[in-house]
Scaffold this motif. Structure first.
Motif, short mmCIF file in Angstrom:
data_model
loop_
_atom_site.label_atom_id
_atom_site.label_comp_id
_atom_site.label_asym_id
_atom_site.label_seq_id
_atom_site.Cartn_x
_atom_site.Cartn_y
_atom_site.Cartn_z
N PHE A 98 32.24 -31.51 -6.17
CA PHE A 98 32.59 -30.23 -5.54
C PHE A 98 31.50 -29.75 -4.60
O PHE A 98 30.34 -30.11 -4.73
N PRO A 168 39.92 -23.74 -6.25
CA PRO A 168 39.49 -22.78 -7.27
C PRO A 168 39.43 -21.33 -6.77
O PRO A 168 39.07 -21.09 -5.61
N HIS A 201 42.31 -23.79 -10.20
CA HIS A 201 41.29 -23.51 -11.22
C HIS A 201 41.00 -22.01 -11.07
O HIS A 201 40.36 -21.60 -10.10
N HIS A 203 39.75 -18.14 -12.31
CA HIS A 203 38.90 -17.34 -13.21
C HIS A 203 39.52 -15.98 -13.44
O HIS A 203 40.36 -15.52 -12.67
O1 KIV Z 1 34.96 -22.10 -10.68
C1 KIV Z 1 34.76 -23.11 -9.99
O2 KIV Z 1 34.82 -23.11 -8.76
C2 KIV Z 1 34.38 -24.33 -10.69
C3 KIV Z 1 34.38 -25.58 -9.87
C4 KIV Z 1 33.21 -26.44 -10.17
C5 KIV Z 1 35.68 -26.28 -10.04
O3 KIV Z 1 34.17 -24.32 -11.89
#
Ligand code: KIV
Ligand code: ZN
Length: 505
Positions: A98, A168, A201, A203
């Motif tokens: 990444f 992400p 991905h 959060h």
């Molecule tokens: O949150 C994010 O961007 C990550 C990447 C390393 C996938 O954890």
């Protein structure tokens, strides 16, 4: 096309939760449980981060079969070499590399231009492809990046050999319909996107991680990165159980499939909570203690008449025992072994013997032994890092009108030592005695008590969080006696601190 790949990052992003630090044996137990749960990919760690991370990933790659093992690597040759070294013995191992694509990250963190980042991303993927045809590329902070730039990077890395491209929402900033629009944009503007799996991905900083992942699926994403109980950096990641059960429950709107055996969701959630020390909030969707509790009389009445009046998921589908008695004091070793296997624990004969002894002790004190009690016993007797400090005995004197006093015996490196201390209460007195024995200058950041099952004879589960020299660790202990559970939790945390300081993580 309707199959959603479940990429579990509990052991990587999840392990980045503050205070969580798993040893290799714990990671292996979790890996085996994830395999049983049916995830497609296990992101086992970030091997370049520490020797402990490297070893954890290597053991998982060696010992877990039927699941792809992924390792994270920055877009640098050194990281990629080390990641490959860790996973090369795995089945279809995946290198996950990444680099950030947002102008904020380029300007302040990387101090690079867009062209430089594009070159680094393509070079990293090309380099990783020399090792394996299974390469994932993530555009970190994609949701705050210029979308045309992300498209250009995705087109370049797919040409360079990436088979999965991940978008992400690194800081949990996205709003579902807007996130969905971005995914659609990627689908429509990356000319070679059909050659790769598009992944997301998310959060949970705004509490929208699961919603964003679901919207992304609707717009064409076919891999979701998630963690059990939603643990992870800051507010965590999309929760695996939420994504999977949303798909399972709303087939009318989400006609997709996953490879997850939903009946292992609850046991997996319990295992993660016990080993990470991260308690699941009572009102957490799917796996929270209250998720199937009905308090109001009207609801209880409806439920008794017909379950579907107030339940959208049959608790049995996720493996919820609902307080069903599993074992009693007359149950034998075979019954215990079978029940533990059912809960996902494959233990050696010697480990079963250890759990059996404590099971008998508990069954003598409690009439009913529930799956949750067994899980706590396994965590305590088996899934522990090798203990330097072990509780031998504890005696406390307390009550009204006297100064609480504790006498504690602890085995340190095989030698028994004793100490007496007074305190504000019996737990304070016991902790002070232990601290003198172990000569720790750690600070207690958190102390929480939880009753594992109902009733006054329930096992008490204590979680403590300690900080020493910048290291934060979580320890857990369970016992029908809450003071003993507290001392066990304290010693467990001190053992973890010792492990971190001696092993390097
Ligand atoms: O949150 C994010 O961007 C990550 C990447 C390393 C996938 O954890
Ligand atoms: Zn992340």
């Amino acid at each position: 096309m309707d199959r959603i790949i479940i990429f579990d990052t509990t052991l990587r992003d999840g392990e980045q939760s503050p205070g969580v630090s798993l040893n290799v044996e714990e990671k292996l137990q979790i890996g085996r449980q994830l395999e049983k749960l049916g995830v497609d990919v296990i992101e086992a760690g970030f091997p370049v981060a520490s020797p402990g991370d490297f070893e954890g990933v290597r053991r998982l790659a060696r010992e877990i079969r039927g699941v792809e093992i992924a390792a994270l690597a920055r877009a640098r040759e050194k990281d990629i070499n080390i990641a490959w070294e860790a996973i090369k013995e795995g089945e279809n191992p995946r290198i996950h590399t990444f680099i950030a694509t947002s102008d904020i990250h380029l300007r302040y963190k990387l101090k690079k231009t867009r062209d430089q980042v594009l070159d680094m991303a393509c070079a990293a993927v090309r380099y990783a492809s020399r090792y394996t045809g299974n390469v994932e590329f993530s555009a970190e902070d994609a949701s705050r990046s210029d979308l045309d730039f992300v498209c250009k990077v995705f087109e370049g890395v797919i040409d360079a050999g990436a088979t999965t491209v991940n978008f992400p929402d690194t800081v949990g900033y996205a709003i579902p319909w807007d996130f969905g629009r971005m995914i659609r944009y990627i689908e429509d503007h990356v000319p070679n996107i059909h050659k790769a799996v598009l992944s997301v991905h998310c959060h949970n900083d705004l509490g929208l991680a699961t919603a964003n992942a679901i919207e992304a699926i609707k717009q064409g994403a076919r891999q979701v990165e998630c963690t059990v109980n939603g643990i992870g950096e800051r507010a965590g990641n999309s929760a695996l159980e939420e994504v999977v059960m949303a798909i399972h429950t709303r087939q009318d709107l989400l006609p997709y499939q996953t490879g997850i055996s939903t009946r292992y969701i609850v046991s997996t959630s319990r295992m993660i909570s016990l080993l990470t020390g991260m308690a699941v909030q009572a009102n957490k969707a799917i796996v929270g203690g209250n998720a199937f509790a009905h308090e109001s009389g009207i609801h209880q009445d409806g439920l008794l008449k017909e379950r579907s009046t107030y339940e959208i998921i049959d608790p049995k589908d996720i493996g919820l025992s609902q307080g069903l008695l599993v074992l009693g004091k007359h149950s034998g070793r075979h019954a215990l072994k079978a029940k533990l296997e059912d809960l996902g624990y494959r233990l050696s004969d010697e480990e079963i013997d250890r759990v059996f002894v404590s099971f008998k002790a508990i069954a003598d004190k409690k009439r009913e032994v529930y799956p949750e009690d067994l899980e706590a016993l396994v965590a305590e007797q088996v899934l522990r890092i090798p203990d330097r400090y072990r509780l031998v005995y504890l005696h406390v004197a307390g009550g009204s009108g006297i100064r609480p006093t504790a006498t504690v015996g602890v085995e340190i490196d095989g030698e028994e030592a004793h100490e007496v201390s007074m305190g504000a209460g019996p737990i304070d007195a016991a902790f002070k005695a232990v601290a003198k024995l172990v000569k720790t200058h750690s600070r207690l950041l958190r102390f929480a008590v939880n009753s594992i099952t109902g009733g006054t004879d329930a096992l008490g589960e204590v979680t403590v969080r300690l900080e020493e020299d910048g290291h934060v660790v979580t320890g857990q202990g369970a016992d029908p006696d809450i003071i003993t559970a507290s001392v066990k939790a304290y010693l467990n945390a001190l053992n973890r601190l010792y492990y971190i300081e001696s092993v390097g993580r």
